[in-house]
Each structure stands twice: as structure tokens, then as C-alpha cells.
Design a protein around this motif. Structure first.
Motif, mmCIF file in Angstrom:
data_model
loop_
_atom_site.group_PDB
_atom_site.id
_atom_site.type_symbol
_atom_site.label_atom_id
_atom_site.label_comp_id
_atom_site.label_asym_id
_atom_site.label_seq_id
_atom_site.Cartn_x
_atom_site.Cartn_y
_atom_site.Cartn_z
ATOM 1 N N HIS A 68 0.919 -0.982 0.098
ATOM 2 C CA HIS A 68 -0.019 0.028 0.061
ATOM 3 C C HIS A 68 1.116 1.471 0.104
ATOM 4 C CE1 HIS A 68 -2.739 -3.156 1.572
ATOM 5 N NE2 HIS A 68 -4.018 -2.250 1.281
ATOM 6 N N ILE A 69 1.696 1.123 -0.988
ATOM 7 C CA ILE A 69 2.686 2.405 -1.173
ATOM 8 C C ILE A 69 2.347 3.488 -0.838
ATOM 9 C CG2 ILE A 69 2.741 2.651 -3.912
ATOM 10 C CD1 ILE A 69 5.879 2.625 -1.125
ATOM 11 N N GLY A 70 1.292 4.344 -1.552
ATOM 12 C CA GLY A 70 0.195 5.548 -1.615
ATOM 13 C C GLY A 70 0.678 5.432 -0.307
ATOM 14 N N GLY A 71 -0.344 5.431 0.786
ATOM 15 C CA GLY A 71 -0.407 5.701 2.858
ATOM 16 C C GLY A 71 0.889 5.586 3.221
ATOM 17 N N GLU A 72 1.386 4.425 2.397
ATOM 18 C CA GLU A 72 2.632 4.709 3.336
ATOM 19 C C GLU A 72 3.673 5.895 2.956
ATOM 20 O OE1 GLU A 72 2.913 -0.549 3.377
ATOM 21 O OE2 GLU A 72 3.593 1.035 1.567
ATOM 22 N N PHE A 73 3.918 5.817 1.546
ATOM 23 C CA PHE A 73 5.018 7.407 1.848
ATOM 24 C C PHE A 73 3.849 8.562 2.135
ATOM 25 C CE2 PHE A 73 7.481 6.871 -1.875
ATOM 26 C CZ PHE A 73 7.591 5.844 -2.054
ATOM 27 N N SER A 74 2.455 8.877 2.355
ATOM 28 C CA SER A 74 2.296 9.840 3.553
ATOM 29 C C SER A 74 2.297 10.278 4.674
ATOM 30 C CB SER A 74 0.661 9.756 2.777
ATOM 31 O OG SER A 74 0.056 8.730 3.486
ATOM 32 N N GLY A 281 1.010 9.163 -1.880
ATOM 33 C CA GLY A 281 2.781 9.342 -2.593
ATOM 34 C C GLY A 281 3.441 10.038 -2.683
ATOM 35 N N PHE A 282 3.473 11.299 -1.980
ATOM 36 C CA PHE A 282 4.561 12.542 -1.438
ATOM 37 C C PHE A 282 5.702 11.921 -1.500
ATOM 38 C CE2 PHE A 282 7.041 14.936 1.329
ATOM 39 C CZ PHE A 282 6.584 16.134 0.869
ATOM 40 N N PRO A 283 6.606 12.564 -1.798
ATOM 41 C CA PRO A 283 6.922 12.977 -3.221
ATOM 42 C C PRO A 283 6.991 12.667 -4.109
ATOM 43 C CG PRO A 283 8.596 12.577 -2.123
ATOM 44 C CD PRO A 283 7.729 11.494 -1.839
ATOM 45 N N VAL A 284 6.588 11.767 -4.761
ATOM 46 C CA VAL A 284 6.895 11.012 -5.817
ATOM 47 C C VAL A 284 5.231 11.476 -7.085
ATOM 48 C CG1 VAL A 284 6.829 8.610 -7.418
ATOM 49 C CG2 VAL A 284 7.738 8.652 -5.610
ATOM 50 N N SER A 285 5.843 12.376 -8.215
ATOM 51 C CA SER A 285 5.093 13.407 -8.952
ATOM 52 C C SER A 285 4.152 11.971 -9.379
ATOM 53 C CB SER A 285 5.663 12.939 -10.317
ATOM 54 O OG SER A 285 6.998 11.978 -11.157
ATOM 55 N N TYR A 286 3.900 10.940 -10.388
ATOM 56 C CA TYR A 286 3.248 10.184 -11.007
ATOM 57 C C TYR A 286 2.120 9.647 -9.955
ATOM 58 C CZ TYR A 286 5.997 5.805 -9.728
ATOM 59 O OH TYR A 286 6.827 5.155 -9.143
ATOM 60 N N MET A 287 2.816 9.384 -8.136
ATOM 61 C CA MET A 287 1.778 9.122 -7.406
ATOM 62 C C MET A 287 0.982 9.817 -6.557
ATOM 63 S SD MET A 287 3.086 5.955 -4.397
ATOM 64 C CE MET A 287 4.455 5.607 -5.425
ATOM 65 N N THR A 300 7.958 -1.660 -12.685
ATOM 66 C CA THR A 300 10.057 -1.994 -12.791
ATOM 67 C C THR A 300 10.272 -0.029 -13.599
ATOM 68 O OG1 THR A 300 10.462 -4.348 -13.156
ATOM 69 C CG2 THR A 300 12.385 -2.461 -13.719
ATOM 70 N N GLU A 301 9.720 0.022 -14.227
ATOM 71 C CA GLU A 301 10.306 1.594 -14.298
ATOM 72 C C GLU A 301 9.405 2.643 -13.916
ATOM 73 O OE1 GLU A 301 9.676 -1.311 -17.991
ATOM 74 O OE2 GLU A 301 8.185 -1.224 -16.593
ATOM 75 N N GLN A 302 8.242 2.227 -12.673
ATOM 76 C CA GLN A 302 7.935 2.985 -12.215
ATOM 77 C C GLN A 302 8.612 3.211 -11.217
ATOM 78 O OE1 GLN A 302 4.382 1.743 -12.158
ATOM 79 N NE2 GLN A 302 2.825 3.669 -13.022
ATOM 80 N N LEU A 307 13.202 6.705 -7.750
ATOM 81 C CA LEU A 307 14.441 6.168 -7.233
ATOM 82 C C LEU A 307 15.110 7.685 -7.772
ATOM 83 C CD1 LEU A 307 15.574 2.526 -6.996
ATOM 84 C CD2 LEU A 307 14.649 3.877 -5.318
ATOM 85 N N THR A 308 15.200 8.237 -8.981
ATOM 86 C CA THR A 308 15.428 8.712 -9.153
ATOM 87 C C THR A 308 14.977 10.060 -8.730
ATOM 88 O OG1 THR A 308 15.755 8.189 -11.638
ATOM 89 C CG2 THR A 308 15.509 10.872 -11.308
ATOM 90 N N GLU A 309 13.785 10.692 -8.554
ATOM 91 C CA GLU A 309 13.048 11.644 -7.847
ATOM 92 C C GLU A 309 13.211 11.675 -6.574
ATOM 93 O OE1 GLU A 309 8.940 11.805 -8.523
ATOM 94 O OE2 GLU A 309 8.943 11.621 -10.936
ATOM 95 N N LEU A 310 13.863 10.802 -5.346
ATOM 96 C CA LEU A 310 14.111 10.696 -4.409
ATOM 97 C C LEU A 310 15.675 10.858 -4.142
ATOM 98 C CD1 LEU A 310 12.127 7.302 -2.983
ATOM 99 C CD2 LEU A 310 11.695 9.741 -2.657
ATOM 100 N N ASP A 311 16.394 10.659 -5.641
ATOM 101 C CA ASP A 311 17.471 10.765 -5.453
ATOM 102 C C ASP A 311 18.122 12.262 -5.358
ATOM 103 O OD1 ASP A 311 18.645 8.233 -4.821
ATOM 104 O OD2 ASP A 311 18.771 7.498 -6.752
ATOM 105 N N GLU A 312 17.387 13.063 -6.522
ATOM 106 C CA GLU A 312 17.598 13.723 -6.818
ATOM 107 C C GLU A 312 16.984 14.958 -4.956
ATOM 108 O OE1 GLU A 312 14.253 14.584 -9.743
ATOM 109 O OE2 GLU A 312 15.859 14.267 -11.589
ATOM 110 N N ILE A 313 16.124 14.383 -4.491
ATOM 111 C CA ILE A 313 15.985 15.316 -3.547
ATOM 112 C C ILE A 313 17.483 14.824 -2.386
ATOM 113 C CG2 ILE A 313 14.248 14.954 -0.981
ATOM 114 C CD1 ILE A 313 11.838 14.136 -3.250
#
Length: 323
Positions: A68-74, A281-287, A300-302, A307-313
Motif C-alpha cells: 500500500h505504497i501511497g498511504g505509506e509514503f504519506s 504518494g508524497f513526494p513522487v510525481s506520478y503517485m 520496474t520503470e515506475q 528512485l530518480t526523484e528521491l535521489d534528486e531530493i
């Protein structure tokens, strides 16, 4: 995947033999307790920890094919802040069952992966144990269980149970004459369960000053907006009417979380209810703020994009630390 034996030295209650998920791109760091003496540095350290937890959590869900990754990220910002800076608990206290440790109940138990990953980042379980998530005989179930991990305080999953359990824990602390605190993290959708309102009434009536509830107010539940299913508003007014101190914050802002947590117990002597406005889904753009990510597995692509977005953070945090 290969079979391995995972034992109590991983922070687990029993030894089990199970399969391992694919390894992450790099292992999750284990963080030291954050010193709040330098607030700016503390916020950056907690932001870094929360970002690393998100990196590892999405790889776990991708490898396991469930979660349940969206509610986990929040709620990861809140979990990281609690375990690394606020809670009076430690791996040693959890293992020993120290009666004076603070308690945390994850009422939205479907966000178990976020809890497990935070516990690993704080040293309560081994990061390697995360590779057993949802595997046969694993102690890292889809919902947390106190008979499987020493640091888990309550079995949760059926929504509406966590706050009543936390009220009972706070009453027990009061009867013991203890100053230990009880924290509970709730989903906003689960506040539609009537058991929460009985617990709110009891907590307010008993003036359980060392009880802190945080609601993950991401406005989304499985398949719909909370307001479309059973609107909670005016939530703050309702909770105040039950005798609680109410604080409203940006729940994805580490500084505001620190202020809210360290402001408890409230001077009024009432229990504290934190309405943490977050984005699923914070802070991933598509989520972010997308109801589809309540219960969806990233491709796999998502995973790679996240990871790319999180590495930028992480890079931006490093730049701030170097100033």
C-alpha cells in the motif's frame, strides 16, 4: 530468491526460514538518534532519513508484488520523526519490554511496510529482514503483529482498532503512575469507523494528557475521496467537542511534525489530536494525490522513476547541508 534463516538477532521474535526478495540497489542506512539541539541540522537529518526510507520501501513493494505504497509514503515523515527524534524508546528497550518506553500504535496497519522500513532505519530490525516481506513464514506480514517483531506494540489491520487500543495503553500508564506516552497513527478514511469516536470520547473524558493521535489526512481512501464516501468535516471542531487539544499541520513538513510532537502533552492537560494534512504518494510525481496508489504495485520503470526523484531530493538535502 533463495531460502535463508532469519533469527531473533534481526529484531524478530522467532527464527524462521523463508525466501528472500530481490536485493535493493543499495542497503538502507541505519541512522543514529537525531539531536534536536541544532534544529536546522535535525530537520535535514530527518528529511534524509525519510527519503531513504521511501527509497527502500518502494523497492520492497516492487519486489514483493504487493503493498500500500501511497498511504505509506504519506506517513513516512511522521514515522521517521517519531522513531528517530521523539519516542522514548530504543531497540534495547523494545527487546527487553521496558515498561517505561513510549508506545506507538500504527492503526492504519496496511501501511506495515512503512513501519518495518522505519524500524530498520532506526535499528530496531535488521535492514536485511526487509527482504522477507510477505514471504512464506515471514514475520513481516502485510499487517504488523506484536508476536512477530519486538518493537511492534499492537496487532493492527482491522481499521478502527488502533485508537481504542492506544486509549487502553494510556489508561494503563495512568494507573501505573507512569509518564510514558502513547502515540497512534490513523488513516482519515478509518475515522468513519464508530469505534474511533467511542475512543475519542473516552480519551477526552479521562483527560489522557500523554496520549497523542495523528490522523494521516491525505483525503483519499481505497477507491475514492474520503469526502465522497463519508465526509469527516468539520473534523477539528468535532474532535475538540470530545475534549481533545487539536493541532493542524502540514504532515509532510518535518519541522511542523517536530513542533506538534514536542508540544505534547498539551498545557491544557487534554489528549492531543494532530490533523496532519498530507498527500498520498508524497513526494513522487506520478503517485502524489492519486487514489489509484492506495493499493497498487509499481512497475520496474515506475520504481526506477521514483528512485530518480528521491535521489534528486537527497542531492538537494546534501547541498543544504554543505551551506
Amino acid at each position: 530468491m533463495t531460502a535463508t534463516t532469519v533469527g531473533p538477532h534481526f529484531g524478530l521474535v522467532h527464527e524462521v526460514t523463508t525466501t528472500l526478495l530481490a536485493a535493493p540497489d543499495r542497503e538502507l542506512p541505519v541512522f543514529e538518534r537525531v539531536d534536536l539541539g541544532d534544529r536546522g541540522a535535525a530537520v535535514l537529518q530527518l528529511r534524509r532519513a525519510a527519503t531513504e526510507i521511501r527509497r527502500r520501501a518502494i523497492q520492497t513493494v516492487g519486489a514483493a508484488g504487493a503493498g500500500h505504497i501511497g498511504g505509506e509514503f504519506s506517513i513516512i515523515d511522521a514515522l521517521a520523526t517519531l522513531y528517530l527524534a521523539v519516542l522514548n524508546t530504543s531497540p534495547a528497550q523494545a527487546e527487553a519490554g521496558d515498561p517505561e518506553r513510549d508506545r506507538l500504535v500504527l492503526s492504519k496497519g496496511h501501511a506495515a511496510n512503512a513501519l518495518y522500513t522505519t524500524l530498520a532505519a532506526a535499528g530496531f530490525i535488521s535492514p536485511e529482514a526487509l527482504r522477507t516481506f510477505l514471504q512464506p513464514e515471514s514475520m513481516l506480514n502485510g499487517h504488523p503483529a506484536r508476536n512477530k517483531i519486538h518493537a511492534v506494540e499492537a496487532n493492527t489491520g482491522p481499521l478502527g482498532h488502533g485508537l481504542p487500543i492506544a486509549v487502553g495503553m494510556a489508561v494503563a500508564a495512568e494507573l501505573d503512575g507512569s509518564e510514558r506516552r502513547t502515540f497512534v497513527l490513523l488513516g482519515d478514511g478509518e475515522l468513519q469507523e464508530g469505534s474511533n469516536w467511542e475512543a475519542l470520547m473516552t480519551g477526552g473524558h479521562r483527560k489522557l494528557r500523554n496520549l497523542v493521535a495523528l490522523v494521516d489526512r491525505n483525503r483519499l481512501q481505497q477507491g475514492a475521496k474520503v469526502a465522497e464516501t463519508n465526509d469527516l468535516e468539520p473534523l477539528a471542531d468535532k474532535v475538540r467537542a470530545f475534549g481533545w487539544e487539536v493541532v493542524e499541520i502540514d504532515g509532510n513538513d518535518i519541522g511542523q511534525l517536530l513542533d506538534a510532537f514536542t508540544g505534547a502533552p498539551a498545557a491544557s492537560g487534554k489528549p492531543t489530536f494532530i490533523i496532519a494534512h498530507t498527500d498520498k504518494g508524497f513526494p513522487v510525481s506520478y503517485m502524489r494525490d492519486n487514489v489509484a496508489w492506495h493499493h497498487k504495485v509499481p512497475s520496474t520503470e515506475q520504481v526506477a522513476q521514483a528512485l530518480t526523484e528521491l535521489d534528486e531530493i537527497l542531492a538537494s538535502i546534501e547541498a543544504e547541508e554543505e551551506k
